[in-house]
Motif scaffolding. Sequence first.
Motif, PDB file in Angstrom:
ATOM      1  N   MET A   1      28.680 -30.511  10.676  1.00 33.32           N
ATOM      2  CA  MET A   1      28.588 -29.225  10.616  1.00 33.32           C
ATOM      3  C   MET A   1      29.786 -28.364  11.263  1.00 33.32           C
ATOM      4  O   MET A   1      30.427 -28.962  12.372  1.00 33.32           O
ATOM      5  N   GLN A 229      21.703 -24.040   6.634  1.00 33.84           N
ATOM      6  CA  GLN A 229      23.164 -24.103   6.575  1.00 33.84           C
ATOM      7  C   GLN A 229      23.636 -23.560   5.309  1.00 33.84           C
ATOM      8  O   GLN A 229      23.038 -23.789   3.935  1.00 33.84           O
ATOM      9  N   SER A 231      26.920 -23.339   2.932  1.00 34.37           N
ATOM     10  CA  SER A 231      28.137 -24.376   2.795  1.00 34.37           C
ATOM     11  C   SER A 231      28.966 -23.762   1.819  1.00 34.37           C
ATOM     12  O   SER A 231      28.555 -23.213   0.723  1.00 34.37           O
ATOM     13  N   LEU A 238      34.399 -29.337   1.162  1.00 36.83           N
ATOM     14  CA  LEU A 238      33.643 -28.359   2.069  1.00 36.83           C
ATOM     15  C   LEU A 238      34.798 -27.657   2.934  1.00 36.83           C
ATOM     16  O   LEU A 238      35.572 -28.233   3.482  1.00 36.83           O
ATOM     17  N   SER A 241      31.392 -23.670   6.694  1.00 43.13           N
ATOM     18  CA  SER A 241      29.742 -23.716   6.795  1.00 43.13           C
ATOM     19  C   SER A 241      29.239 -22.632   7.856  1.00 43.13           C
ATOM     20  O   SER A 241      29.827 -22.545   8.870  1.00 43.13           O
TER      21      SER A 241
END
Length: 298
Positions: A1, A229, A231, A238, A241
């Motif tokens: 995260m 979440q 993203s 990624l 986020s």
Amino acid sequence: MNTKLYFLAILMFTFLMVSCESETNPYADGTGRITLQLTDAPFPFEMVAEANVTVFKVEVRKVDDNEETDDNGDSDEENTDGSPFITLMEEEIEVNLLELTNGTTEMLANVEVPVGTYDLVRVYVKGVNVVLTDGRTFDLKVPSGEQTGIKVFVKPGITVVGGLSADLLLDFDVSRSFVAKGNTKSVDGIHGFNFKPVIKACNLSTAGTLTGLVSSIENDVDVFLEGAQVSVMAADTLNTSGFTDSEGKYTIMGLEAGTYQVFAALEGYMNSDTLDVEIAAANKTIQDFQLDKIVEDN
């Protein structure tokens, strides 16, 4: 995260006369104003009650017109004219990063600076500690931020010109900067943290903000979802986020202009469709998501 603390430096400049056809050097005599603010995105560790940092000094480096940097963005610690870094603020400001979420900011500085290009920020911090939900507090060592400052290179450098404004975002990745030691599956298993500050710089004049709501329809009623979440993907990787607050709202700052693939997810719900979202420079893009609750078979 990916949780971040944002230092927002807004450089605002106003002059009585600015002509588009003037041959006057825009980097000539004059000063502008920097306002420095602070914000953060939600911290992902439910077992952490506080993540505290004391910022006591922030400096920026003005690049001389003839100065060159190496491939890593490094150059002399002083400008070529011998002048030191320009101090934006020099007072102790204690911040609990968990209180600054979804675009909330705290003012750090409001000072005048000479017009020109700035390519490096130094952030001095101390008093770093983490408080767990069971009441334990861990005081963390600062590897270099207290003595020499945390260096954050701005690539390309942010330019201050007469009559315009330039916004600089320092993106402090909290989840990567506070590294838990021990077993993170329960609060009892954590026995400390290492502080390894990770900060990147973003020119907000070439970046934008993504914001919106994540909700679900339950019993024919719209329900806003907390902790979802969102993203943001770029080229199947990624990029960053964010997480929704108690009102289902999320805000992700400092996205470079361009097209991203964005989706929302929350345990107990089906992931949203992945959408192509266009981020415009210096603008706010609104994108809402609606998630379907997973119904378990009896």
